[in-house]
Design a protein around this motif. Sequence first.
Motif, mmCIF file in Angstrom:
data_model
loop_
_atom_site.group_PDB
_atom_site.id
_atom_site.type_symbol
_atom_site.label_atom_id
_atom_site.label_comp_id
_atom_site.label_asym_id
_atom_site.label_seq_id
_atom_site.Cartn_x
_atom_site.Cartn_y
_atom_site.Cartn_z
ATOM 1 N N GLY A 192 39.567 42.459 34.946
ATOM 2 C CA GLY A 192 41.004 41.687 35.160
ATOM 3 C C GLY A 192 40.878 40.584 34.576
ATOM 4 O O GLY A 192 39.659 39.817 34.264
ATOM 5 N N LYS A 241 39.044 34.157 36.459
ATOM 6 C CA LYS A 241 38.396 34.807 35.472
ATOM 7 C C LYS A 241 38.547 33.913 34.056
ATOM 8 O O LYS A 241 37.558 34.248 33.364
ATOM 9 N N ALA A 254 47.658 41.311 39.106
ATOM 10 C CA ALA A 254 47.682 42.520 39.996
ATOM 11 C C ALA A 254 47.904 42.063 41.465
ATOM 12 O O ALA A 254 48.992 42.815 42.033
ATOM 13 N N GLU A 311 43.551 48.673 40.073
ATOM 14 C CA GLU A 311 43.490 47.243 40.192
ATOM 15 C C GLU A 311 42.423 46.853 41.332
ATOM 16 O O GLU A 311 41.526 45.862 41.068
ATOM 17 N N ASN A 342 38.927 44.780 40.623
ATOM 18 C CA ASN A 342 38.540 43.682 41.388
ATOM 19 C C ASN A 342 37.375 43.646 42.099
ATOM 20 O O ASN A 342 36.591 42.526 41.880
HETATM 21 MG MG MG Z 1 42.357 42.101 38.848
#
Ligand code: MG
Length: 599
Positions: free
Chosen positions: A95, A81, A100, A31, A35
Amino acid sequence: MPDIIKLLPDSVANQIAAGEVVQRPASVVKELLENAIDAGATSIKLIIKDAGRTLIQVIDNGKGMSVTDARLCFERHATSKITDAKDLFAIRTMGFRGEALASIAAVAQVELKSKREEDELGTCIDIEGSVLKDQSACQMPTGTSFTVKNLFFNIPARRNFLKTDHIETSHILEEIHHVALAFPEIAFSFYINDKESIQLPVSSTLKQRIVNLFGKGINDKLIPIEQDLELVKIRGFIGKPEFAKKKREEQYFFVNNRFIKHPYLHFTIMDAYKELITEKTYPAYFIYFDINPASIDINIHPTKTEITFQEEPMIRAVLRSTIKHAIGKSNLSPSLDFERDQSFDIPLSYKDKPVVSPEIKYNPEFNPFKNDPRLPKKDTSNWEKLYPSTADFKAVEQPAPAMSDSSDTIEPPENSHCYSLLNTYIARETSAGLLMVHHEHALTKIFFERYKQQGESSPKPCQQLMFPETLEFSSSQTVLLQNMLENFKSVGFDMDHFGGTTFILRGIPVGTEQSDNRHLIEGVLHDFNQFSDESFDKNNKLALGLAKSIARKKEIPSSSEAMYRIIQELFNCSLPEITPEGKRTFRIYTADDFNKQFD
Ligand code: MG
Ligand code: ADP
């Protein structure tokens, strides 16, 4: 009685949700690395201590976060996002669920430091089991640093559930591989358990990154693949069949830069290698799909390593033929690499595709050998262009002006000496080396293509016999023949059941002229029964049976020109390097191959 339902506090809800996202240290690594990539970092550093139990730190030079964002990013469903549901169909980031960080912060002690380019000071936040402990301004370069300490400190059961350091570290290494292979243009440095460090500089090519990760030895073991369709773009590398290993390692499949597990596509890849590798061995592959996000669903699994394709049968067919083509091609020119030479692309352009017909989309019998109206035919007018390494002999043998000649027809070059060898091969010297064509396999391929096409065209090219023949078969052959009479007709036999075990034959497919027609039909039936590949429909099987029966009987012609025409016809086939059964039709032996024998 009082009401009993109450809303769980966020910290508890986050801990429950964390169970899905954060299974082990490797999940955190995944994760955080993702990111950093989504933040546009070009350089990412990862530090692991105690297999991730005590420390996982990711430092990136990405775009950073504002004060507010740094605080917000730990909320559940906090994401930059996507903004609404329709964005789910156009996901290009790693992601998108905004879960997360909330999950990680629920089960660890997290320190976040982040600064944007435009801000003078960064933000520093300490959070522990979802509880904010401290927030301050700090000096730091642009980018973000996440420090995750004491994972599962507040859930001893989960902590005890972790496996040995060795196992947890190998999970982390797998995640590292996935990310590093998906983004060769990003520099990574990994420091693992104070022992290991992996430095991956920015790589201009995927091959470079693969070599950096797996060592120089892998360099000569890979075959490039490339396919450029509107439906899907495929690129990457596959292992040469002879280097297939006993273990399933080095098998990586990415969709829009996301590592994906897809059992069916894996099966498709293995199927393309069928007959080329021994049983229970596994080829390496690094396959990258670039596909319209609207035509896939990546949301069916919380950790996002599974995926569904809208046009799966089509995708599988394309993948299979791309791999087969690449393997065949690599036999021609072992050192060929698409990063150097673009001229090999299978011209399966998707551009002029007519309206999509749904029955093809869902046709379970689809196979790549069947002409798909949506895939415009390969331009076979000049096979020498498709196979420059065999083709350049034309240039070598012809006087200079011919080199720039772009005419579409291939004249047999002067001095085109072909030789018949061992009554089995046609040999011909080319500038790439000695081309050896297996006569029977080549004819099988050529006739298969021809009869397959005849099966699809109408009227059927049938040559009427001067005198109809009555043919007797055994009772089991009769049953088979009755079942397949339509298929026989479709490849050009003019034949009917006369009663009992007798059939009447009035015409045969063009090109099959031979003395014993009963024998021919028997051979076809026999081969039809032998061939069990389920991706072949009845007509294709029949075309193959017919092709094999004829190929078996034909002698190698005596004239060099006639041999040359066979080579030419072979290279006009799609996927000329293998028969439909996966047998090799030709090889090229280089001077090196020979010299080695005389060392
Ligand atoms: Mg993420
Ligand atoms: P998702 O990645 O699904 O959006 P996360 O919980 O992983 O959810 O992250 C939440 C948000 O925090 C991201 O959408 C992004 O805006 C921000 N973020 C997380 N990590 C970084 C980072 N390394 N650099 C900049 N922004 C980040």
